[in-house]
Design a protein around this motif. Structure first.
Motif, short mmCIF file in Angstrom:
data_model
loop_
_atom_site.label_atom_id
_atom_site.label_comp_id
_atom_site.label_asym_id
_atom_site.label_seq_id
_atom_site.Cartn_x
_atom_site.Cartn_y
_atom_site.Cartn_z
N GLN A 66 0.80 -1.22 0.00
CA GLN A 66 0.00 0.00 0.00
C GLN A 66 0.84 1.28 0.00
OE1 GLN A 66 -3.29 0.00 -0.45
NE2 GLN A 66 -3.27 2.21 -0.51
N THR A 67 1.98 1.25 0.68
CA THR A 67 2.80 2.46 0.74
C THR A 67 3.30 2.86 -0.63
OG1 THR A 67 4.77 1.16 1.26
CG2 THR A 67 3.57 2.09 3.12
N THR A 68 3.62 1.91 -1.49
CA THR A 68 4.09 2.23 -2.84
C THR A 68 2.98 2.89 -3.64
OG1 THR A 68 5.63 0.37 -2.79
CG2 THR A 68 5.11 1.29 -4.95
N LEU A 69 1.78 2.34 -3.56
CA LEU A 69 0.65 2.94 -4.27
C LEU A 69 0.37 4.36 -3.76
CD1 LEU A 69 -1.77 -0.13 -4.43
CD2 LEU A 69 -0.42 0.85 -6.29
N THR A 70 0.45 4.53 -2.47
CA THR A 70 0.24 5.86 -1.87
C THR A 70 1.31 6.84 -2.35
OG1 THR A 70 -0.76 4.84 0.07
CG2 THR A 70 -0.02 7.12 0.31
N GLN A 71 2.55 6.38 -2.42
CA GLN A 71 3.64 7.25 -2.88
C GLN A 71 3.43 7.67 -4.34
OE1 GLN A 71 7.07 4.80 -2.09
NE2 GLN A 71 7.31 5.58 0.00
N VAL A 72 2.96 6.74 -5.17
CA VAL A 72 2.70 7.07 -6.57
C VAL A 72 1.60 8.12 -6.67
CG1 VAL A 72 1.80 6.17 -8.76
CG2 VAL A 72 3.50 4.86 -7.49
N ILE A 73 0.54 7.93 -5.91
CA ILE A 73 -0.58 8.87 -5.94
C ILE A 73 -0.14 10.25 -5.44
CG2 ILE A 73 -2.84 9.38 -4.93
CD1 ILE A 73 -3.26 6.24 -4.96
N GLU A 74 0.63 10.29 -4.36
CA GLU A 74 1.11 11.57 -3.82
C GLU A 74 2.07 12.27 -4.78
OE1 GLU A 74 2.77 10.53 -0.02
OE2 GLU A 74 0.80 10.38 0.94
N ALA A 75 2.96 11.49 -5.39
CA ALA A 75 3.92 12.08 -6.35
C ALA A 75 3.17 12.63 -7.57
CB ALA A 75 4.95 11.05 -6.77
N ARG A 76 2.15 11.92 -8.01
CA ARG A 76 1.34 12.40 -9.14
C ARG A 76 0.66 13.71 -8.78
NH1 ARG A 76 -4.17 12.19 -10.42
NH2 ARG A 76 -4.57 12.31 -12.65
N SER A 77 0.12 13.77 -7.57
CA SER A 77 -0.55 14.98 -7.11
C SER A 77 0.41 16.17 -7.07
CB SER A 77 -1.15 14.74 -5.73
OG SER A 77 -1.72 15.92 -5.22
N LYS A 78 1.59 15.96 -6.51
CA LYS A 78 2.59 17.04 -6.43
C LYS A 78 3.03 17.49 -7.82
CE LYS A 78 4.50 15.74 -1.95
NZ LYS A 78 5.63 15.11 -1.26
N ALA A 79 3.26 16.52 -8.70
CA ALA A 79 3.74 16.84 -10.05
C ALA A 79 2.68 17.61 -10.83
CB ALA A 79 4.12 15.57 -10.79
N SER A 80 1.42 17.27 -10.64
CA SER A 80 0.37 17.95 -11.40
C SER A 80 0.06 19.34 -10.85
CB SER A 80 -0.89 17.10 -11.47
OG SER A 80 -1.40 16.88 -10.18
#
Length: 193
Positions: A66-80
């Motif tokens: 779950q932490t990897t999926l959360t990191q991907v979602i957070e990184a996407r949010s920051k990048a966008s």
């Protein structure tokens, strides 16, 4: 007195004539840089749009970290969240944008590496399609960045060359920043067997 006024007026006319030619060229190159920047943003947006589908597919097909999926979602949010006005393509702004996109790239890479542990996930057509689209998008991003950097180089050369540097200074055309290699790109990854 009359002769001095004529000389000054003649020099001003000559300056305007020279500036006019340089000005139009600078405008054209500036527009090209902005168009190429738009392509860079478009390709990063394409990648960002693929991520929710990828995350959903991975989540649905595997008991995943779950932490990897959360990191991907957070990184996407920051990048966008990071947007750059094409008129403000400074070194600092490009670095912020590149850093956010680089963070997203790293978390996506970790996600793809972790999927290796799930052969049933790798066997699904949806995951294969999304992986292929993501790989194609990464290639498109690379091409868009290269095209942008080439456009910036042509623009910056014109802005800094005489007599265009006079026109550029007069009308506020300034040097633009380009993408640099990502941090850590200078050293090759260590491969062990």
């Amino acid at each position: 007195m009359k002769k001095a006024v004529l000389v000054v007026v003649g020099m001003l006319v000559l300056l305007v004539a020279v500036s006019g030619c340089g000005y139009n060229g600078l405008v054209k190159l500036d527009e090209d840089v902005q168009a190429k920047w738009g392509q860079v943003e478009t390709q990063y947006q394409r990648r960002s749009d693929l991520i929710p589908n990828l995350v959903s597919t991975v989540k649905g097909a595997a008991k995943f970290e779950q932490t990897t999926l959360t990191q991907v979602i957070e990184a996407r949010s920051k990048a966008s969240q990071i947007k750059i006005d094409p008129d403000k393509l400074t070194e600092e702004n490009i670095q912020k944008y590149q850093a956010a996109q680089g963070q997203l790239s790293q978390t996506l890479s970790r996600l793809m590496v972790l999927t290796e542990n799930y052969p049933e996930l790798k066997a699904t057509q949806q995951f294969a399609d999304l992986s292929g689209q993501l790989e194609g998008t990464e290639n498109r991003i690379s091409v868009a960045r290269k095209d942008f950097n080439e456009s910036v180089q042509i623009y910056n050369t014109k802005v800094r060359s005489f007599p265009n540097n006079l026109t550029a200074g007069l009308f506020g055309f300034s040097k633009k920043a380009s993408f640099k290699a990502d941090a850590g790109a200078k050293s090759a990854p260590k491969v062990e067997f």
